[in-house]
Design a protein around this motif. Structure first.
Motif, PDB file in Angstrom:
ATOM      1  N   ARG A 160      -9.354  -4.175  -0.503  1.00  0.00           N
ATOM      2  CA  ARG A 160     -10.543  -4.181  -1.373  1.00  0.00           C
ATOM      3  C   ARG A 160     -10.179  -4.605  -2.791  1.00  0.00           C
ATOM      4  O   ARG A 160     -10.859  -5.414  -3.400  1.00  0.00           O
ATOM      5  N   GLY A 161      -9.095  -4.041  -3.316  1.00  0.00           N
ATOM      6  CA  GLY A 161      -8.666  -4.389  -4.668  1.00  0.00           C
ATOM      7  C   GLY A 161      -8.291  -5.849  -4.799  1.00  0.00           C
ATOM      8  O   GLY A 161      -8.666  -6.522  -5.761  1.00  0.00           O
TER       9      GLY A 161
ATOM     10  N   ASP B 206      -7.751   0.121   0.873  1.00  0.00           N
ATOM     11  CA  ASP B 206      -7.904   0.138  -0.587  1.00  0.00           C
ATOM     12  C   ASP B 206      -7.230  -1.077  -1.227  1.00  0.00           C
ATOM     13  O   ASP B 206      -7.768  -1.682  -2.148  1.00  0.00           O
TER      14      ASP B 206
ATOM     15  N   SER C 165       0.829  -1.200   0.000  1.00  0.00           N
ATOM     16  CA  SER C 165       0.000   0.000   0.000  1.00  0.00           C
ATOM     17  C   SER C 165       0.869   1.258   0.000  1.00  0.00           C
ATOM     18  O   SER C 165       0.538   2.249  -0.654  1.00  0.00           O
TER      19      SER C 165
ATOM     20  N   ARG D 268      -1.466   4.084  -1.538  1.00  0.00           N
ATOM     21  CA  ARG D 268      -2.878   3.833  -1.255  1.00  0.00           C
ATOM     22  C   ARG D 268      -3.016   3.406   0.193  1.00  0.00           C
ATOM     23  O   ARG D 268      -2.037   3.068   0.847  1.00  0.00           O
ATOM     24  N   THR D 269      -4.232   3.383   0.661  1.00  0.00           N
ATOM     25  CA  THR D 269      -4.441   2.904   2.027  1.00  0.00           C
ATOM     26  C   THR D 269      -4.431   1.372   2.016  1.00  0.00           C
ATOM     27  O   THR D 269      -4.661   0.732   0.983  1.00  0.00           O
TER      28      THR D 269
END
Length: 83
Positions: A43-44, A40, A31, A36-37
């Protein structure tokens, strides 16, 4: 699939999971790498991973069915040879 109206209650979409420290660290590093968090990234990964796992599961089911059919054919051939 039937169209179904979904009513969401607060917090219903949350998921708590326990992972190893090593996996958490890998998620943190990736991340940071892609700015990105961690949420995130998770989720991806889930969005990408679910279709992959479904495909793998379908392939396994297909392999098992074909293996059973092949085993039955060989067994029938063996029975015919014995006659």
């Amino acid at each position: 699939m039937k169209n179904k109206t979904i009513t969401k209650t607060r917090g219903e979409h949350c998921l708590n999971i326990y992972i190893s420290f090593e996996l958490k660290e890998r998620l943190r590093l990736i991340s940071e790498k892609y700015d990105r968090t961690t949420a995130d990234m998770v989720r991806g990964i889930l969005k990408i991973g679910i279709p992959i796992m479904e495909g793998i599961s379908e392939a396994e089911e297909s392999m098992i069915k074909e293996y059973i059919e092949l085993f039955r054919k060989f067994r029938k051939m063996k029975d015919l040879k014995e006659i």
